[in-house]
Write an enzyme that holds these catalytic residues in place. Structure first.
Site, PDB file in Angstrom:
ATOM      1  CE  LYS A   1       5.917  -2.543  11.676  1.00  7.74           C
ATOM      2  NZ  LYS A   1       6.949  -2.455  10.562  1.00  7.74           N
TER       3      LYS A   1
ATOM      4  CD  GLN B   1      -2.624   1.273   2.717  1.00 11.02           C
ATOM      5  OE1 GLN B   1      -2.052   1.166   3.721  1.00 11.02           O
ATOM      6  NE2 GLN B   1      -3.667   2.618   2.250  1.00 11.02           N
TER       7      GLN B   1
ATOM      8  CE1 TYR C   1       3.067  -4.331  11.887  1.00 12.40           C
ATOM      9  CE2 TYR C   1       1.160  -2.508  13.176  1.00 12.40           C
ATOM     10  CZ  TYR C   1       2.013  -2.994  11.785  1.00 12.40           C
ATOM     11  OH  TYR C   1       2.155  -1.412  11.113  1.00 12.40           O
TER      12      TYR C   1
HETATM   13  C1  AKB Z   1      -2.625  -1.535  11.239  1.00 14.32           C
HETATM   14  O1  AKB Z   1      -3.894  -1.994  11.129  1.00 14.32           O
HETATM   15  O2  AKB Z   1      -2.147  -3.050  10.964  1.00 14.32           O
HETATM   16  C2  AKB Z   1      -2.257  -0.813  10.546  1.00 14.32           C
HETATM   17  C3  AKB Z   1      -1.356  -0.029  11.354  1.00 14.32           C
HETATM   18  C4  AKB Z   1      -2.346   0.842  12.202  1.00 14.32           C
HETATM   19  O3  AKB Z   1       0.147  -0.049  11.383  1.00 14.32           O
HETATM   20  N1  AKB Z   1      -2.770  -0.339   9.610  1.00 14.32           N
END
Ligand code: AKB
Length: 314
Positions: free
Chosen positions: A150, A16, A146
């Site tokens: 990060k 994206q 996630y």
């Molecule tokens: C997600 O929704 O995982 C991403 C983000 C907020 O990093 N768009």
């Protein structure tokens, strides 16, 4: 055209952000200076605009060969597994998100890469962080794989800066709204899906509930911020983990109401699924004072401008 003598490698150019950032950097610096790469076949929007390599960032030898062959001085590492997909396969997400970054950091040290961009996310924040105007420095206890990857990545970026002097710059992106290239499995993706179904079916079944406020931003702002951060003189970069970045904040019913101004018959229904608890763990809005003061960041698009532009292009 600015006098850029660096060759830039974009890893994850088909995603994206990748597509739009590749096109923006090619426009700014010239097609020949911006080399695109992805695990998948070249995105049709990139075809004919510059060099493309199909590579797996987890294959360090292949990555090293491209960096050497193309004489790369700057890397933008955008390949990642996002929040919703990550929760379906946590170890795969950890493996890709961490090892992609470590491969890039190690090769940057070995091959003297001048500058790296690596995106972090508002997902680093968890339920114990402030919900409103969440500051740069606060309690950070992410609960998604996630977010954990990060946050660990931010620590690695700071470590490579402190220990090896590598110039790594990073932004904690909010949800990004765009129409050119599809998002890749995030929780904020509802704010893109809603436009497509509003135009096609005049109705949207939202996977988040009413009242779920999340930090969001239009792609044009996100691209401008990224390029601005990378262009900023070194002494202006004071956070070597990642910068909070804010645009706007809204709930599903607020974006639906804005869409109804253009498509009056549009209806939204709420069917929250597993992504609701991910959204609930994140802040509703972000304080980005440091980005605004350190390198003069300022967003341009509010909700009505985003909705108008999205509907004009979809
Ligand atoms: C997600 O929704 O995982 C991403 C983000 C907020 O990093 N768009």
């Amino acid at each position: 055209m600015p006098d850029n003598k660096d060759n830039i490698l974009i890893i994850g150019s088909n995603g994206q952000i990748g597509v739009e950032l590749t096109l923006a950097l090619r426009k700014k610096y010239g097609n020949e200076f911006v080399i695109a790469s992805d695990l998948r076949d070249e995105n049709p929007l990139l075809k004919g605009t510059g060099k493309f390599f199909k590579i797996d960032v987890l294959n360090k030898e292949d990555l090293k060969n491209i960096i050497q062959k193309e004489n790369i001085q700057q890397i933008y590492l955008l390949a990642a597994v996002l929040s919703a997909v990550g929760e379906q396969n946590p170890l795969m997400a950890w493996n890709i998100n961490m090892n992609a970054l470590l491969n890039v950091l190690e090769l940057s040290k070995e091959l003297n890469i001048k500058k790296i961009f690596w995106p972090s996310s508002i997902a680093v924040f968890g339920p114990s962080s402030p919900k409103k105007n969440c500051p740069q420095q606060t309690i950070i206890e992410p609960v998604t794989v996630y977010g954990i990857s990060k946050y660990a990545g931010e620590s690695w970026c700071e470590y490579y800066f402190e220990k090896y002097g590598i110039d790594i710059r990073s932004i904690r992106y909010p949800g990004i709204i765009s129409y050119k290239s599809a998002p890749g499995g995030g929780t904020t993706d509802y704010a893109i899906e809603i436009f497509h179904t509003a135009v096609k079916d005049k109705t949207y079944n939202c996977f988040l509930s009413k009242g779920t406020y999340l930090p969001m931003m239009y792609m044009d702002d996100a691209i401008r911020a990224t390029i601005q951060l990378m262009d900023a003189p070194k002494e202006k970069i004071k956070t070597h983990r990642s910068y909070n970045l804010a645009g706007i904040s809204f709930s599903p019913e607020e974006i639906a109401a804005e869409i109804q101004k253009h498509i009056p018959e549009f209806q939204i229904n709420y069917k929250p699924d597993f992504r609701q608890s991910i959204a609930d763990s994140w802040p509703q809005s972000i304080d980005d004072t440091e980005a605004r003061t350190h390198w003069d960041w300022k967003h341009q698009y509010d909700l009505s401008a985003i909705v108008k532009d999205m509907l004009e292009h979809i």
